[in-house]
Design an enzyme around this catalytic site. Structure first.
Site, PDB file in Angstrom:
ATOM      1  N   ASP A 225      -1.958   3.558   9.736  1.00 53.92           N
ATOM      2  CA  ASP A 225      -1.864   4.946   9.260  1.00 53.92           C
ATOM      3  C   ASP A 225      -3.187   5.672   9.468  1.00 53.92           C
ATOM      4  O   ASP A 225      -4.237   5.052   9.670  1.00 53.92           O
ATOM      5  CB  ASP A 225      -1.492   4.910   7.773  1.00 53.92           C
ATOM      6  CG  ASP A 225      -0.744   6.154   7.323  1.00 53.92           C
ATOM      7  OD1 ASP A 225      -0.806   7.179   8.028  1.00 53.92           O
ATOM      8  OD2 ASP A 225      -0.113   6.100   6.256  1.00 53.92           O
TER       9      ASP A 225
ATOM     10  N   ASP B 188       6.990  12.001   7.218  1.00 51.32           N
ATOM     11  CA  ASP B 188       7.157  11.575   5.828  1.00 51.32           C
ATOM     12  C   ASP B 188       8.409  12.186   5.214  1.00 51.32           C
ATOM     13  O   ASP B 188       8.796  11.823   4.104  1.00 51.32           O
ATOM     14  CB  ASP B 188       5.931  11.983   4.995  1.00 51.32           C
ATOM     15  CG  ASP B 188       4.783  11.002   5.160  1.00 51.32           C
ATOM     16  OD1 ASP B 188       5.035   9.882   5.659  1.00 51.32           O
ATOM     17  OD2 ASP B 188       3.647  11.340   4.802  1.00 51.32           O
TER      18      ASP B 188
HETATM   19  C1  GLA Z   1       1.153   8.351   4.737  1.00 46.17           C
HETATM   20  C2  GLA Z   1       2.357   7.724   5.396  1.00 46.17           C
HETATM   21  C3  GLA Z   1       3.323   7.259   4.351  1.00 46.17           C
HETATM   22  C4  GLA Z   1       2.652   6.274   3.427  1.00 46.17           C
HETATM   23  C5  GLA Z   1       1.415   6.906   2.815  1.00 46.17           C
HETATM   24  C6  GLA Z   1       0.611   5.904   2.022  1.00 46.17           C
HETATM   25  O1  GLA Z   1       1.469   9.555   4.142  1.00 46.17           O
HETATM   26  O2  GLA Z   1       2.951   8.614   6.286  1.00 46.17           O
HETATM   27  O3  GLA Z   1       4.456   6.686   4.955  1.00 46.17           O
HETATM   28  O4  GLA Z   1       2.324   5.122   4.130  1.00 46.17           O
HETATM   29  O5  GLA Z   1       0.568   7.457   3.801  1.00 46.17           O
HETATM   30  O6  GLA Z   1      -0.518   6.447   1.466  1.00 46.17           O
END
Ligand code: GLA
Length: 729
Positions: A478, A548
């Site tokens: 990420d 997300d």
């Molecule tokens: C990002 C990712 C999510 C999750 C969060 C965790 O927003 O896109 O899927 O993993 O971080 O902090």
């Protein structure tokens, strides 16, 4: 092989893909490199007259008094700077004397089978029998600067990959702009398609008419971004979804980019793409080289559908690598939306146990397992397992999950550093920042300076050590903030302008190390959802988290914009709980499953808590995934109806290469009273074959399904969906 030919007498290069030709001409005593033609495949190369050098009395060798008139209208393959072409340049420098001019002339060329790797960069690839490359060596004699224009022509897709290598043979200078590709073409009443968005609504399609002046899109955020995508398509005015001319340009890169289109006084467009020149300044000592990332160009005469197919084929066959390239991915369950930071071994095992019973194949432990990270304010950089949460240790957890017959995956954000971390206490200078200036926080974190080798080594070792410690088969990598306060504590003053690009090179180096050391690992890239969904990252990870936003309706739009250029196999897509955590919408569990089936497919919910009737549907969805995933991953994707355009319903189809099978997904987003059925014409089937809809007796001729269509009866309610499986008989 003959895909690229040089006709010496006419000084013409002709590059042929299966259905397109690209023609370059060298003109005048100054050996300018002109763009003659890019379009439908031609038999003949003798089209140098299209360069219009005989039209006006402006060719420098014949009339040097009006040299700027020539330079300002001549279709340049790769326009220089500051000598009389008043359109936007592709390359610019700053010399020791402070001068910015660059003017390029052809010197020599090389044509060879295959495609070179681009050092340190992701790039499309092909074997010697799959593609052919032209290197055009150009030079600015005054600067002693060599500029090599690289063109690779693919033999199985209508794609030309372009990049530029700059070699400084003269005095030290700074490159202040070096784009990867430029296209000067007569306007065909072009409409420009670009992709824009924000967090949770990435890659929304936008059309605009190309008018006089300048338009474009960009990222100066240090990554590809949620906001703009490094892609553009120019569609001729009369082209449609299924017919007509479309030019697509896509940048194989994950940092700052610029994509621009300019329509000039003579109704000629200039479309260009490359690293954004803003805050870019790369020092080239004598003998040093700079290689740009590549832009892939698609030309089709088959409308938007065919542009999509060319990109999908290119990425499936010539960009994605590794074990999972052509393989079904394990159905995963991710605990992010299930627990956020509030989990421990017991909670994870309870999710895994239920998930295993229902046929889910992998548990992914998301953010919050390390340092003392119980919210997003802390611990990035401290990649030590928090044994207060992961009681018994990570290996114990992984082994227990494995005992349930499931694989185990883990989340990292290796590029980041929290001010509240052991790492920051020890190495505050490892954060990107400008001396004497308080750097801007975002999600309460800073970005690590990946231009520094010791920083990359530390971050990489943190990830690798964890992976070596247990049987971990998947990583979600990420990146949850964009770059700001651009400054490296290590780079010298005259190389600070290299930070943005060096950062991306550092990231690529780390991911290359990862996939080399762990060749069986399934890597999924992610950036606050889909901010780093780009072809550069696809070279390292066969799938990328799309967004997300997991709401089924929002996903129809996000996945439409993504599938426009990316194969469905690359789109991270999960079924989540309702009311949806991003928009609060309640949609049927069945529809959420149908929409997620168009991507990698998985779950992101607390399976121990969801309603019984939803739980009961999971084994059915798992079975559907196993039944259809080969088709979804490998088939040809067609857009039939877009909810984004019609505001009522959405429909898309995937057809197998042998045309024996198709899967149609229909989502009725909003119901309308007294609207009994919709007629849907299918695509991509064989008109000569006969087909059946699975579960029905009726036999349909292929041409009937294609041209007359089928009726889909109105479904009761909003957000309802239906899958139709069509098989030949
Ligand atoms: C990002 C990712 C999510 C999750 C969060 C965790 O927003 O896109 O899927 O993993 O971080 O902090």
């Amino acid at each position: 092989m003959g895909a690229i030919t040089f006709y010496e007498q006419d000084r013409i290069f002709k590059l042929d893909t299966p259905n397109s030709s690209y023609v370059i001409g060298i003109v005048d005593e100054e050996n300018f490199v002109g763009h003659v033609y890019y379009g439908k495949k031609l038999r003949d190369y003798r089209i140098g007259y299209l360069l219009r050098t005989k039209e006006g009395p402006f060719v420098p060798s014949e009339n040097n008094r009006d040299r700027t008139s020539f330079l300002d209208s001549f279709p340049m393959e790769y326009p220089g700077n500051g000598v009389g072409d008043y359109r936007r340049s592709s390359i610019a420098v700053k010399t020791a004397g402070g001068h910015v001019a660059v003017s390029l002339s052809y010197v020599s060329h090389r044509i060879y089978p295959g495609k070179p790797m681009l050092p340190g960069l992701p790039a499309t690839f092909g074997a010697e029998k799959e593609c052919e490359t032209l290197e055009l060596l150009c030079e600015d004699k005054v600067l002693g600067l060599q500029v090599v224009l690289l063109y690779t022509v693919f033999l199985d897709v209508d794609v030309i990959a372009r990049s530029v290598r700059v070699v400084n043979q003269g005095e030290p200078l700074y490159l202040t702009k070096v784009l990867s590709a430029n296209l000067d073409m007569d306007n065909k009443d072009f409409e420009l398609l670009t992709l824009h968005g924000s967090w949770a609504r990435e890659r929304m399609m936008q059309w605009r008419k190309v008018g006089k002046g300048f338009c474009g899109l960009e990222s100066v955020r240090g990554e590809t971004s949620h906001q703009d995508h490094p892609f553009m398509a120019l569609k001729a005015g009369d082209a449609t979804q299924t017919n007509g001319e479309v030019y697509g340009m896509h940048f194989v890169y994950s940092g700052n980019f610029l994509a621009q289109v300019e329509l000039n006084q003579h109704d000629v467009i200039r479309a260009a793409m490359g690293i954004h020149p803003e805050n870019f300044c790369w020092k080239l000592e004598k003998g040093e080289e700079f290689q740009t990332p590549e832009v892939v160009l698609v030309y089709t005469n088959g409308g938007m559908d065919d542009m999509t197919h060319q990109f999908h084929e290119l990425y499936r066959n010539h960009l994605i690598r590794g074990e999972y390239k052509n393989k079904k991915r394990p159905i995963l369950i991710n605990n992010w939306e299930a627990t956020y930071f509030d989990f421990d071994t017991e909670k994870l095992l309870s999710i895994a146990k239920k998930a295993a019973e229902l046929g889910i194949e992998m548990l992914v432990m998301d953010d919050g397992w390390f340092g003392h990270r119980n919210d997003d304010n802390t611990s990035l950089g401290d990649w030590f397992v928090n044994e207060n949460k992961i009681k018994g240790g990570l290996k114990y957890l992984v082994d227990e999950v494995n005992k349930l017959g499931m694989k185990f995956g883990i989340w990292f954000e290796p590029e980041m550093i929290s001010p509240d971390s052991e790492l920051y206490k020890a190495h505050p200078d490892w954060a990107i920042r400008v001396p004497n200036r308080t750097p801007s926080l975002c999600r309460n974190q800073y970005v690590l300076d990946l231009t520094r080798k010791e920083v990359r080594d530390y971050a990489y070792e943190c990830v690798a050590k964890i992976l070596r410690s247990a049987n971990i088969e998947y990583v979600k990598w990420d990146m949850n903030r964009q770059l700001s306060d651009i400054g490296s504590m290590e780079l010298p003053a005259d190389r600070q302008g290299e930070l943005y690009h060096r950062y991306v090179l550092g990231l690529y180096e780390m991911q290359e190390r990862l996939v080399t050391e762990f060749p069986h690992l399934l890597l999924e890239n992610c950036s606050g959802g889909g901010a780093r969904f780009d072809p550069g990252m696809l070279y390292y990870s066969p799938q990328i988290w799309c967004s997300d936003d997991t709401d089924a309706v929002e996903r129809l739009k996000i996945q439409e914009g993504t599938a426009l250029i990316y194969p469905l196999s690359t789109m991270g897509a999960h079924v989540s709980d309702c009311p949806n955590h991003t928009v609060g919408r309640v949609t049927p569990f069945e529809t959420r499953g149908h929409v997620a089936l168009a991507g990698t497919f998985g779950y992101e919910l607390d399976i121990t808590k969801i309603p019984e009737e939803d739980k009961k549907l999971i084994p059915e969805q798992v079975a559907m995934y196993h039944k259809y995933n080969d088709l979804v991953r490998e088939g040809d994707y067609y857009r039939i109806a877009s909810y984004q355009e019609n505001h009522y319903f959405d429909c898309y189809e995937v057809v197998s290469k042998d045309k024996n099978e198709a899967l149609i997904t229909f989502v009725q987003v909003l119901n309308r009273p007294n609207y009994r059925s919709r007629r849907i014409c299918l695509k991509g089937l064989d008109p000569e074959k006969n087909y059946r809809i699975e579960g029905e007796k009726e036999i349909y001729a292929g041409d009937t399904l294609l041209y007359a269509g089928i009726q889909i009866a109105n479904l009761w309610g909003d957000f309802q969906s239906k899958l139709l499986h069509i098989v030949s008989c």
